[in-house]
Write a protein that holds these residues in place. Structure first.
Motif, PDB file in Angstrom:
ATOM      1  N   GLY A   1      71.600  54.596  34.799  1.00 49.38           N
ATOM      2  CA  GLY A   1      71.157  53.494  33.956  1.00 49.38           C
ATOM      3  C   GLY A   1      69.664  53.331  33.800  1.00 49.38           C
ATOM      4  N   ALA A   2      68.884  54.335  34.198  1.00 50.43           N
ATOM      5  CA  ALA A   2      67.431  54.245  34.040  1.00 50.43           C
ATOM      6  C   ALA A   2      67.013  54.633  32.622  1.00 50.43           C
ATOM      7  CB  ALA A   2      66.734  55.145  35.051  1.00 50.43           C
ATOM      8  N   ASP A   3      65.931  54.031  32.162  1.00 51.80           N
ATOM      9  CA  ASP A   3      65.366  54.339  30.848  1.00 51.80           C
ATOM     10  C   ASP A   3      64.072  55.137  30.941  1.00 51.80           C
ATOM     11  OD1 ASP A   3      67.209  52.720  29.048  1.00 51.80           O
ATOM     12  OD2 ASP A   3      66.508  51.162  30.412  1.00 51.80           O
ATOM     13  N   ALA A   4      63.382  55.018  32.074  1.00 49.53           N
ATOM     14  CA  ALA A   4      62.129  55.740  32.289  1.00 49.53           C
ATOM     15  C   ALA A   4      62.006  56.014  33.781  1.00 49.53           C
ATOM     16  CB  ALA A   4      60.929  54.924  31.801  1.00 49.53           C
ATOM     17  N   VAL A   5      61.207  57.028  34.121  1.00 48.23           N
ATOM     18  CA  VAL A   5      61.047  57.405  35.522  1.00 48.23           C
ATOM     19  C   VAL A   5      59.574  57.633  35.823  1.00 48.23           C
ATOM     20  CG1 VAL A   5      61.459  59.861  35.009  1.00 48.23           C
ATOM     21  CG2 VAL A   5      61.774  59.011  37.347  1.00 48.23           C
ATOM     22  N   GLY A   6      59.153  57.168  36.999  1.00 50.05           N
ATOM     23  CA  GLY A   6      57.763  57.347  37.410  1.00 50.05           C
ATOM     24  C   GLY A   6      57.628  57.260  38.919  1.00 50.05           C
ATOM     25  N   MET A   7      56.387  57.392  39.404  1.00 50.02           N
ATOM     26  CA  MET A   7      56.129  57.530  40.841  1.00 50.02           C
ATOM     27  C   MET A   7      55.326  56.375  41.422  1.00 50.02           C
ATOM     28  SD  MET A   7      55.186  61.609  40.879  1.00 50.02           S
ATOM     29  CE  MET A   7      56.188  62.800  39.957  1.00 50.02           C
ATOM     30  N   SER A   8      55.437  55.191  40.832  1.00 48.34           N
ATOM     31  CA  SER A   8      54.648  54.050  41.327  1.00 48.34           C
ATOM     32  C   SER A   8      55.375  52.748  41.021  1.00 48.34           C
ATOM     33  CB  SER A   8      53.258  54.054  40.671  1.00 48.34           C
ATOM     34  OG  SER A   8      53.373  53.802  39.283  1.00 48.34           O
ATOM     35  N   THR A   9      54.642  51.647  41.073  1.00 44.26           N
ATOM     36  CA  THR A   9      55.029  50.333  40.543  1.00 44.26           C
ATOM     37  C   THR A   9      56.038  49.570  41.390  1.00 44.26           C
ATOM     38  OG1 THR A   9      54.507  51.028  38.278  1.00 44.26           O
ATOM     39  CG2 THR A   9      55.965  49.106  38.515  1.00 44.26           C
ATOM     40  N   VAL A  10      57.121  50.218  41.806  1.00 45.16           N
ATOM     41  CA  VAL A  10      58.161  49.493  42.540  1.00 45.16           C
ATOM     42  C   VAL A  10      57.651  48.934  43.870  1.00 45.16           C
ATOM     43  CG1 VAL A  10      60.405  49.731  43.689  1.00 45.16           C
ATOM     44  CG2 VAL A  10      60.091  50.584  41.356  1.00 45.16           C
ATOM     45  N   PRO A  11      56.907  49.712  44.687  1.00 50.72           N
ATOM     46  CA  PRO A  11      56.381  49.105  45.925  1.00 50.72           C
ATOM     47  C   PRO A  11      55.504  47.889  45.650  1.00 50.72           C
ATOM     48  CG  PRO A  11      56.219  51.488  46.040  1.00 50.72           C
ATOM     49  CD  PRO A  11      56.603  51.159  44.630  1.00 50.72           C
ATOM     50  N   GLU A  12      54.662  47.956  44.605  1.00 55.59           N
ATOM     51  CA  GLU A  12      53.800  46.822  44.274  1.00 55.59           C
ATOM     52  C   GLU A  12      54.619  45.603  43.859  1.00 55.59           C
ATOM     53  OE1 GLU A  12      51.345  50.117  42.131  1.00 55.59           O
ATOM     54  OE2 GLU A  12      53.256  50.095  43.208  1.00 55.59           O
ATOM     55  N   THR A  13      55.686  45.847  43.094  1.00 57.26           N
ATOM     56  CA  THR A  13      56.538  44.749  42.659  1.00 57.26           C
ATOM     57  C   THR A  13      57.175  44.055  43.859  1.00 57.26           C
ATOM     58  OG1 THR A  13      57.013  45.804  40.523  1.00 57.26           O
ATOM     59  CG2 THR A  13      58.576  44.142  41.290  1.00 57.26           C
ATOM     60  N   ILE A  14      57.664  44.843  44.807  1.00 62.16           N
ATOM     61  CA  ILE A  14      58.283  44.265  46.004  1.00 62.16           C
ATOM     62  C   ILE A  14      57.264  43.443  46.788  1.00 62.16           C
ATOM     63  CG2 ILE A  14      59.376  44.802  48.208  1.00 62.16           C
ATOM     64  CD1 ILE A  14      60.522  47.335  46.833  1.00 62.16           C
ATOM     65  N   ILE A  15      56.065  43.985  46.955  1.00 63.10           N
ATOM     66  CA  ILE A  15      55.007  43.263  47.673  1.00 63.10           C
ATOM     67  C   ILE A  15      54.682  41.954  46.957  1.00 63.10           C
ATOM     68  CG2 ILE A  15      52.562  43.293  48.308  1.00 63.10           C
ATOM     69  CD1 ILE A  15      52.932  46.412  48.590  1.00 63.10           C
ATOM     70  N   ALA A  16      54.505  42.027  45.639  1.00 57.59           N
ATOM     71  CA  ALA A  16      54.127  40.846  44.863  1.00 57.59           C
ATOM     72  C   ALA A  16      55.192  39.765  44.942  1.00 57.59           C
ATOM     73  CB  ALA A  16      53.869  41.234  43.414  1.00 57.59           C
ATOM     74  N   ARG A  17      56.446  40.148  44.834  1.00 58.80           N
ATOM     75  CA  ARG A  17      57.508  39.149  44.921  1.00 58.80           C
ATOM     76  C   ARG A  17      57.563  38.546  46.327  1.00 58.80           C
ATOM     77  NH1 ARG A  17      57.926  36.425  42.166  1.00 58.80           N
ATOM     78  NH2 ARG A  17      60.120  35.834  42.397  1.00 58.80           N
ATOM     79  N   HIS A  18      57.269  39.355  47.323  1.00 57.35           N
ATOM     80  CA  HIS A  18      57.277  38.869  48.702  1.00 57.35           C
ATOM     81  C   HIS A  18      56.215  37.805  48.936  1.00 57.35           C
ATOM     82  CE1 HIS A  18      56.258  39.373  53.134  1.00 57.35           C
ATOM     83  NE2 HIS A  18      57.526  39.040  53.165  1.00 57.35           N
ATOM     84  N   ILE A  19      55.068  37.936  48.260  1.00 56.03           N
ATOM     85  CA  ILE A  19      53.983  36.965  48.454  1.00 56.03           C
ATOM     86  C   ILE A  19      53.946  35.912  47.349  1.00 56.03           C
ATOM     87  CG2 ILE A  19      52.602  38.554  49.826  1.00 56.03           C
ATOM     88  CD1 ILE A  19      50.900  39.162  47.411  1.00 56.03           C
ATOM     89  N   GLY A  20      54.978  35.900  46.509  1.00 52.36           N
ATOM     90  CA  GLY A  20      55.135  34.808  45.555  1.00 52.36           C
ATOM     91  C   GLY A  20      54.458  34.971  44.212  1.00 52.36           C
ATOM     92  N   MET A  21      54.026  36.174  43.870  1.00 56.46           N
ATOM     93  CA  MET A  21      53.400  36.407  42.567  1.00 56.46           C
ATOM     94  C   MET A  21      54.457  36.738  41.512  1.00 56.46           C
ATOM     95  SD  MET A  21      50.153  38.766  43.764  1.00 56.46           S
ATOM     96  CE  MET A  21      49.150  38.571  42.292  1.00 56.46           C
ATOM     97  N   LYS A  22      54.239  36.271  40.300  1.00 56.27           N
ATOM     98  CA  LYS A  22      55.070  36.675  39.170  1.00 56.27           C
ATOM     99  C   LYS A  22      54.625  38.060  38.707  1.00 56.27           C
ATOM    100  CE  LYS A  22      56.090  32.052  37.381  1.00 56.27           C
ATOM    101  NZ  LYS A  22      55.989  31.153  36.193  1.00 56.27           N
ATOM    102  N   VAL A  23      55.570  38.874  38.250  1.00 57.30           N
ATOM    103  CA  VAL A  23      55.261  40.260  37.897  1.00 57.30           C
ATOM    104  C   VAL A  23      55.667  40.557  36.459  1.00 57.30           C
ATOM    105  CG1 VAL A  23      55.667  42.686  38.459  1.00 57.30           C
ATOM    106  CG2 VAL A  23      55.575  40.983  40.295  1.00 57.30           C
ATOM    107  N   LEU A  24      54.781  41.253  35.769  1.00 67.68           N
ATOM    108  CA  LEU A  24      55.030  41.836  34.458  1.00 67.68           C
ATOM    109  C   LEU A  24      54.597  43.288  34.551  1.00 67.68           C
ATOM    110  CD1 LEU A  24      55.712  41.441  31.389  1.00 67.68           C
ATOM    111  CD2 LEU A  24      53.284  40.883  31.068  1.00 67.68           C
ATOM    112  N   ALA A  25      55.375  44.211  34.000  1.00 67.16           N
ATOM    113  CA  ALA A  25      55.035  45.631  34.156  1.00 67.16           C
ATOM    114  C   ALA A  25      55.315  46.411  32.882  1.00 67.16           C
ATOM    115  CB  ALA A  25      55.809  46.240  35.325  1.00 67.16           C
ATOM    116  N   PHE A  26      54.460  47.415  32.645  1.00 66.12           N
ATOM    117  CA  PHE A  26      54.561  48.249  31.448  1.00 66.12           C
ATOM    118  C   PHE A  26      54.518  49.727  31.816  1.00 66.12           C
ATOM    119  CE2 PHE A  26      52.473  44.326  30.146  1.00 66.12           C
ATOM    120  CZ  PHE A  26      53.151  43.978  28.983  1.00 66.12           C
TER     121      PHE A  26
END
Length: 267
Positions: free
Chosen positions: A200-225
């Motif tokens: 079910g993936a639409d795109a693949v890459g080697m970054s972003t997900v760790p940052e998203t997890i960190i940001a959600r853990h510390i309460g930041m809203k995330v938008l990604a492109f």
């Protein structure tokens, strides 16, 4: 004094009046956004305790502080990739530092391969979800009371709506889809790409997900492109390489950064 607080204090030594509310991490092809920052203050990562050393071509390794439109921003030109050392916590301290400076929203950008025929190289995609294929997390060792982070709305729906509206305003097509995090640094095989599409993936890459997890853990809203630089392995005859990724990313960087500036202005 924690290392995080020390890094934040070092930032303020360079930019005492800085009060950023929006943090942006620039991936390959997105570096031109720094040219749109007014009255910028540039701080090399090596001047900030715990910030990553830039080892990937196309990542300058600087923190930029200034304004885009009416918003004060903190822009990381380059990130730490997990594939560089095997450590998935490399962006933890920088993001905690940006939050300590006042950032409540995080915008992540990357270059990615497309798994959809209708989303060719040169396309832009806003992430509505991700698949953590590596099943690695930067939250190992986090306090028991906070480590179970709800990822249902990892990519904020309201921010995505603003991004889609900004795309209409600037007249560019913005796809929406699921990003697959592939650990790397080797590119995927055609068989892996077929599996990713089934999952079910639409795109693949080697970054972003760790940052998203960190940001959600510390309460930041995330938008990604994602800036689409190639079709997944086996979906075209092109030879994949990092040089090819940079070439394709640079070809559409003006459109990508115009969109990103419009999104920031709409926040």
């Amino acid at each position: 004094m924690s290392l995080n607080n020390l890094a934040a204090q070092q930032v303020l030594q360079h930019a005492p009046a800085a009060k950023p509310r929006v943090a942006i991490v620039l991936g390959s092809g997105w570096g031109g956004l720094t040219g749109l920052i007014s009255e910028p203050v540039r701080i090399p990562y090596h001047a900030l305790n715990g910030f990553p050393h830039a080892t990937v071509q196309g990542h300058s390794g600087e923190l930029w502080l200034g304004r885009i439109g009416e918003h004060e921003v903190a822009v990381m030109s380059g990130r730490k990739h997990a594939y560089e050392t095997g450590d998935v916590t490399g962006m933890k301290l920088p993001l905690e530092t940006l939050q300590a400076l006042g950032c409540t929203t995080l915008i992540l950008t990357n270059a990615a391969g497309s798994l959809r025929r209708d989303m060719p190289p040169g396309s832009l995609m806003v992430l509505n979800d991700h698949i953590n294929l590596a099943q690695r997390t930067p939250l190992i060792g986090a306090a028991a009371s906070t480590r179970f982070v709800n990822m249902t709305n990892a990519y904020d729906a309201e921010l995505r709506d603003k991004a889609l509206q900004a795309a209409r305003t600037v007249g560019c097509t913005l796809h929406e889809g699921v990003y697959m995090w592939y650990f790397g640094p080797q590119f995927e095989t055609p068989a892996e790409i077929r599996m990713f599409r089934i999952l079910g993936a639409d795109a693949v890459g080697m970054s972003t997900v760790p940052e998203t997890i960190i940001a959600r853990h510390i309460g930041m809203k995330v938008l990604a492109f994602s800036l689409i630089t190639n079709m997944g392995a086996g979906m075209s005859s092109e030879a994949l390489s990092h040089a090819h990724t940079l070439e394709q990313a640079n070809a559409v960087s003006d459109t990508a950064n115009r969109l990103l500036a419009s999104v920031i202005a709409s926040l």
